[in-house]
Enzyme design. Structure first.
Site, mmCIF file in Angstrom:
data_model
loop_
_atom_site.group_PDB
_atom_site.id
_atom_site.type_symbol
_atom_site.label_atom_id
_atom_site.label_comp_id
_atom_site.label_asym_id
_atom_site.label_seq_id
_atom_site.Cartn_x
_atom_site.Cartn_y
_atom_site.Cartn_z
ATOM 1 N N HIS A 472 -19.899 -38.194 -50.416
ATOM 2 C CA HIS A 472 -21.011 -37.358 -49.936
ATOM 3 C C HIS A 472 -21.169 -36.119 -50.805
ATOM 4 O O HIS A 472 -22.271 -35.670 -51.076
ATOM 5 C CB HIS A 472 -20.809 -36.980 -48.455
ATOM 6 C CG HIS A 472 -19.534 -36.264 -48.184
ATOM 7 N ND1 HIS A 472 -18.485 -36.854 -47.525
ATOM 8 C CD2 HIS A 472 -19.113 -35.034 -48.511
ATOM 9 C CE1 HIS A 472 -17.488 -35.993 -47.444
ATOM 10 N NE2 HIS A 472 -17.846 -34.881 -48.046
ATOM 11 N N ARG A 615 -39.130 -51.526 -48.339
ATOM 12 C CA ARG A 615 -38.003 -52.427 -48.107
ATOM 13 C C ARG A 615 -37.758 -52.488 -46.602
ATOM 14 O O ARG A 615 -37.723 -51.441 -45.945
ATOM 15 C CB ARG A 615 -36.758 -51.906 -48.816
ATOM 16 C CG ARG A 615 -35.541 -52.745 -48.496
ATOM 17 C CD ARG A 615 -34.317 -52.286 -49.230
ATOM 18 N NE ARG A 615 -33.741 -51.087 -48.646
ATOM 19 C CZ ARG A 615 -32.682 -50.458 -49.146
ATOM 20 N NH1 ARG A 615 -32.130 -50.904 -50.250
ATOM 21 N NH2 ARG A 615 -32.190 -49.384 -48.571
ATOM 22 N N GLU A 711 -29.102 -58.510 -54.591
ATOM 23 C CA GLU A 711 -27.945 -57.627 -54.420
ATOM 24 C C GLU A 711 -26.660 -58.427 -54.235
ATOM 25 O O GLU A 711 -25.571 -57.869 -54.259
ATOM 26 C CB GLU A 711 -28.143 -56.742 -53.191
ATOM 27 C CG GLU A 711 -29.416 -55.932 -53.241
ATOM 28 C CD GLU A 711 -29.585 -55.023 -52.051
ATOM 29 O OE1 GLU A 711 -29.347 -53.830 -52.200
ATOM 30 O OE2 GLU A 711 -29.965 -55.522 -50.970
ATOM 31 N N ASP A 735 -25.486 -52.482 -54.988
ATOM 32 C CA ASP A 735 -24.803 -53.515 -54.209
ATOM 33 C C ASP A 735 -24.386 -54.688 -55.080
ATOM 34 O O ASP A 735 -23.320 -55.267 -54.876
ATOM 35 C CB ASP A 735 -25.710 -53.995 -53.067
ATOM 36 C CG ASP A 735 -25.611 -53.062 -51.872
ATOM 37 O OD1 ASP A 735 -24.490 -52.623 -51.557
ATOM 38 O OD2 ASP A 735 -26.656 -52.758 -51.262
ATOM 39 N N ARG A 745 -18.551 -49.717 -52.912
ATOM 40 C CA ARG A 745 -19.139 -48.615 -53.669
ATOM 41 C C ARG A 745 -18.757 -47.244 -53.125
ATOM 42 O O ARG A 745 -18.709 -46.267 -53.862
ATOM 43 C CB ARG A 745 -20.672 -48.765 -53.745
ATOM 44 C CG ARG A 745 -21.330 -48.877 -52.404
ATOM 45 C CD ARG A 745 -22.719 -49.467 -52.518
ATOM 46 N NE ARG A 745 -23.762 -48.450 -52.497
ATOM 47 C CZ ARG A 745 -25.031 -48.696 -52.202
ATOM 48 N NH1 ARG A 745 -25.421 -49.938 -51.933
ATOM 49 N NH2 ARG A 745 -25.910 -47.741 -52.188
ATOM 50 N N CYS A 781 -33.948 -51.333 -59.052
ATOM 51 C CA CYS A 781 -34.135 -50.095 -58.285
ATOM 52 C C CYS A 781 -32.802 -49.463 -57.915
ATOM 53 O O CYS A 781 -32.759 -48.466 -57.204
ATOM 54 C CB CYS A 781 -34.981 -50.344 -57.037
ATOM 55 S SG CYS A 781 -34.226 -51.512 -55.892
HETATM 56 C C1 PEP Z 1 -28.967 -51.107 -54.375
HETATM 57 O O1 PEP Z 1 -28.114 -51.699 -53.707
HETATM 58 O O2 PEP Z 1 -28.906 -51.005 -55.616
HETATM 59 C C2 PEP Z 1 -30.104 -50.470 -53.700
HETATM 60 C C3 PEP Z 1 -31.114 -49.969 -54.382
HETATM 61 O O3 PEP Z 1 -30.066 -50.392 -52.340
HETATM 62 P P1 PEP Z 1 -29.185 -49.298 -51.540
HETATM 63 O O4 PEP Z 1 -28.597 -48.343 -52.536
HETATM 64 O O5 PEP Z 1 -30.124 -48.648 -50.584
HETATM 65 O O6 PEP Z 1 -28.159 -50.168 -50.878
HETATM 66 MG MG MG Z 2 -28.569 -52.133 -51.621
#
Ligand code: PEP
Ligand code: MG
Length: 852
Positions: A472, A615, A711, A735, A745, A781
């Site tokens: 965070h 999304r 993902e 992901d 992550r 993204c």
């Molecule tokens: C990702 O997993 O790269 C993504 C864009 O979605 P989020 O970070 O919201 O899981």
């Molecule tokens: Mg994701």
């Protein structure tokens, strides 16, 4: 007026083609028009006046045309061509007596910099000066300056203590800096052209002088004159500048010199990269003062260390009051903290994103955790004070979590401690450490409350002994634009208050008490970054294409109208990802269709006509919904999240898709599904969508596009089966990396493993692009898209949309413009075959754009 056009007249088509290719190397993305009239139709050597006439007409611009010619009859043909031209056009043409190859290179660079027709021709004519100066001592041809250059020793003696970097100067004097040429072939045409290009358009008069070899100052705006410096590897060169942008100009040159003028080093050049994988992953040499931490928030910070001192919480040993009074005390303290956490959550949602605010949701749940409160209540019932009973309950919960094998649950013990400390501080009246300011914060970690209170105006940078790049603290530092490095190790906590600390949050470079030259280098890099960003921003609203003409969309990721509006301001072409979770978290029931339509319409309005990609809800075990209690999962990231949850709760998905379809009848909207593993899941989601379409109207909205997020590795591997069912694919590299490397992550102990540049992840991206072919757009993204150094790799793999945070849009557009899909292919191949993420990173760095 545009740029001067150039015509190359030669007896040989091959010679002309090669000369133009050579000159193009110097131009980066500047669109100078160079036309060729060379050879005869039957393939033999010769020149043809009619062909020259046509080439001039094609190169024509109001700024004029400069014609360069090779041998004798080429000149005659060019003169004849002028007679064949319309008189007005002929008046704009200048036949230039420069040598063809050298002249063309210099003319092209001068034209790209916006020079007039006469200046372009003058540059070309002076093209041999560099060679003459270089060879002067042994050449019968006199050096153009007439003066014999002093020997290296003499020149260095004249400048005994000139340091590398920016030099202090008195008011009104030019800004001066010194750099050492590191390029193997010295400041030859390509790096010199890079330098001239970088300065074009800056409001400064800049001169260069070779301190090692001696000789006069030359204008940095003239490639031919820069070549006369004869600056070879190891030579020290002084750059001096005056005018409003003087400091910026010196900073730009020093930064370019640091990057060896963006010339690929032999070890990382695409051509031989695949042969030298072992060398590529060797650690970067660093000055003695350097440490390496984990990069967490980009930018350079230099300032005095400000250590965050956390006062211990002392729970008084005195007797407890009556149990009802103690219960009231605890209830009041919890209520107070609840109010604070909610306020922090709302502020984060407003100022950064709903995603970041989710940290506080977890804290609210822990605050009201019935187990924890029940345990404390039991303590009070047995005669303990509220503080002692609560402290014991927190400790027990923390210990129980810390003992678990599951790293995710173990990590939650940190949150229990953070929440528990806040309540205890409230109960015993202890203040939370106030963050010091006016320097670089150094701490073990920051609580979410401290992180959310970070003030970029007063905090230069952050160094954390612990934490990971996705903690965070790191997320909130990034959101506030404060440079940060994390995971620096406990040694940093021993620093004396006020020690100078310098860090680069993009690389993880950290210097404690650095010497002056390191400070200067970082200062120059920081100034150059600012200049580069301002330049990138200035052209960010124009569409971005690669050097070889491939259009790449740069989208913005956002969750609020403010983020999307910032994306519009910064030049985004689309909204590539809306994380709709913002609307679903922190409430007691799900938003109904009308509320969703209103919220999405606000986003669409902020997008000002750009396509918006919504999304569908991506929550689950790691981001719980209060009104949708889920059973505890020991592996929430492998559990019911993303589309899995939406399919398990069809009412949620139905309402959301109904709202999306309603809006798609009004505006260009795309919808995509997160965390899809199989075709079957996608087909089920599309069925719910088809029902929503039928519910809303008689036909499918014409602009509605349907996509899938890639993902999960299985989906990438099966991409061929998926492609016929979607209009586009958007790769969530955050992901995808986590699932490919089996490294969560958010878990700092393994987060570094989840590196999206791992060749395994790149191979999956390649599979998706190959499966999509030219028929379907492939976007990225995830965070990787926002890394300018990686952009070329992604584009080379076939990605045609990069969706990033608002601040990153200009830099990614710049990165697109600096990329050539054709030229990066050898590097892409080498990256796919590399032996790890660090080798890939080194390869990618070889084509880093100017601002990175
Ligand atoms: C990702 O997993 O790269 C993504 C864009 O979605 P989020 O970070 O919201 O899981
Ligand atoms: Mg994701």
């Amino acid at each position: 007026m545009g740029l001067v056009g150039i015509v190359v007249v030669s007896h040989s088509r091959a010679l002309a083609d090669a000369a133009v290719a050579l000159a193009s190397e110097m131009l980066a993305d500047r669109p100078v028009r160079v036309e060729i009239a060379a050879g005869l139709d039957d393939g033999s050597f010769g020149t043809d006046a009619a062909a020259i006439r046509d080439a001039i007409a094609a190169a024509d611009d109001p700024a004029g045309v400069v014609v360069l010619m090779d041998l004798g009859s080429a000149v005659l043909s060019a003169e004849l061509a002028l007679e064949l031209l319309d008189q007005q056009l002929a008046a704009r043409v200048l036949l230039c007596p420069a040598p063809l190859v050298e002249g063309l290179v210099l003319a092209a660079v001068a034209a790209a910099g916006g020079a007039s027709r006469a200046d372009v021709a003058a540059e070309a004519v002076a093209a041999l000066d560099g060679k003459v100066a270089q060879l002067a001592p042994s050449s019968p041809v006199a050096a153009p300056t007439g003066a014999r250059a002093p020997s290296a020793d003499q020149a260095e003696l004249a400048q005994p203590d000139r340091e590398v970097g920016l030099v202090d100067r008195a008011d009104g004097q030019p800004e001066i800096g010194v750099f050492v040429v590191s390029n193997g072939h010295g400041l030859h045409a390509r790096p010199a052209a890079r330098l001239v290009r970088a300065l074009a358009g800056l409001d400064a008069v800049v001169a260069l002088r070779n301190l090692t070899r001696g000789g006069p100052s030359v204008p940095a705006s003239s490639l031919s004159r820069v070549a006369t410096l004869g600056a070879v590897q190891g030579h020290r060169v002084e750059v001096s500048a005056s005018g409003p942008a003087a400091l910026v100009a010196v900073g730009v040159v020093l930064e370019l010199a640091r990057r060896a003028f963006d010339e690929p080093t032999p070890a990382s050049s695409p051509a031989d990269a695949s042969d030298v994988g072992g060398v590529l992953s060797s650690p970067r040499p660093a000055p003695a003062s350097a440490w390496w931490a984990l990069p967490a928030s980009p930018g350079i910070a230099i300032g005095p260390a400000r250590l965050v001192q956390t006062a211990p919480i002392v729970v008084p040993a005195g007797p407890a009051g009556d149990a009802p009074d103690e219960r009231d005390l605890l209830a009041d303290a919890v209520a107070q903290v609840r109010g604070t956490v909610r306020a922090e959550r709302d502020r984060t949602a407003r100022q950064t994103s709903a995603d970041d605010a989710a940290i506080f949701e977890t804290h609210l749940l822990l605050l009201d955790d019935p187990e924890l409160l029940g345990d404390a209540d039991h303590g009070i019932a047995t005669g303990r004070s509220a503080a002692r009973a609560y402290a014991t309950a927190v400790q027990r919960t923390e210990d129980a979590l810390a003992d678990l094998d599951d790293p995710y649950l173990r990590a939650r013990s940190v949150d229990v401690r953070a929440v528990g400390d806040q309540v205890l501080r409230q109960l015993v009246g202890a203040e939370e450490a106030v963050l010091p300011a006016d320097g670089v914060l150094v701490a073990a970690d920051l609580t979410p409350g401290q992180a959310v209170a970070l003030d970029p105006a007063r905090i230069e940078g952050i160094v954390l002994a612990g934490a990971g790049p996705t903690s965070h603290s790191a997320i909130l530092a990034r959101a506030r634009g404060i440079p940060a490095v994390v995971g620096a190790g406990p040694g940093v906590l021993q620093l004396a208050e006020g020690t100078t600390v310098a860090l680069d949050g993009s690389t993880g470079e950290l210097h404690l008490d650095p010497p002056a030259d390191v400070r200067e280098t970082l200062n120059a890099r920081r100034r150059a970054h600012r200049v580069s960003y301002a330049r990138a921003l200035a052209v960010a609203r124009q569409p971005a294409s690669t050097l070889d003409g491939v259009r790449v969309q740069v989208g913005v990721n956002g969750a609020t109208p403010a983020e999307i509006a910032a994306g519009v301001t910064n030049g985004a072409d689309s909204v590539g990802l809306v994380r709709t979770e913002f609307l679903f978290l922190d409430r007691d029931r799900a938003p109904d269709v009308d509320e969703q339509v209103a919220a999405y319409r606000a986003l669409v309005d902020a997008a000002q006509g750009m396509r918006v990609t919504l999304r569908t809800l991506d929550v689950g075990g790691d981001k719980p919904l209060r009104y949708l209690p889920q059973p505890m999962e020991s592996n929430p990231f492998l559990g019911v999240r993303g589309l899995r949850l939406a399919l398990a709760e069809p009412g949620l998905l139905r309402d959301q898709l109904t709202a999306v379809v309603a809006l798609a009848h009004e505006s260009p909207v795309s919808v995509m599904f997160p965390m899809v593993s199989t075709l079957d899941e996608l087909v089920r989601a599309r069925t719910v969508l088809a029902e929503a379409i039928a519910r809303v109207g008689s036909h499918s909205p014409t602009g509605l596009q349907v996509g899938v997020m890639v993902e999960v590795p299985a989906l990438a591997l099966n991409a061929r089966a998926i492609v016929p069912y979607v209009d586009f694919l958007s790769i969530g590299t955050n992901d995808l990396a986590q699932y490919t490397l089996a490294a969560e992550r958010g878990n700092e102990a393994v987060a570094a493993l989840a590196d999206p540049l791992d060749p395994a992840v790149l191979r999956l991206i390649q599979m998706v692009c190959q499966a999509a072919g030219a028929r379907r757009l492939v976007a990225v993204c995830g965070e990787l898209a926002a890394d300018p150094v990686s952009a070329a790799l992604l584009i080379g793999l076939g990605v045609r949309e990069l969706s990033v945070s608002p601040a990153a849009v200009p830099l990614i557009k710049e990165a697109v413009r600096a990329t050539s899909v054709g030229a990066v292919q050898p590097t892409v191949r080498a990256a796919l075959d590399a032996d790890g993420a660090s080798a890939v990173r080194r390869l990618a760095a070889s084509f880093a754009p100017p601002s990175s």
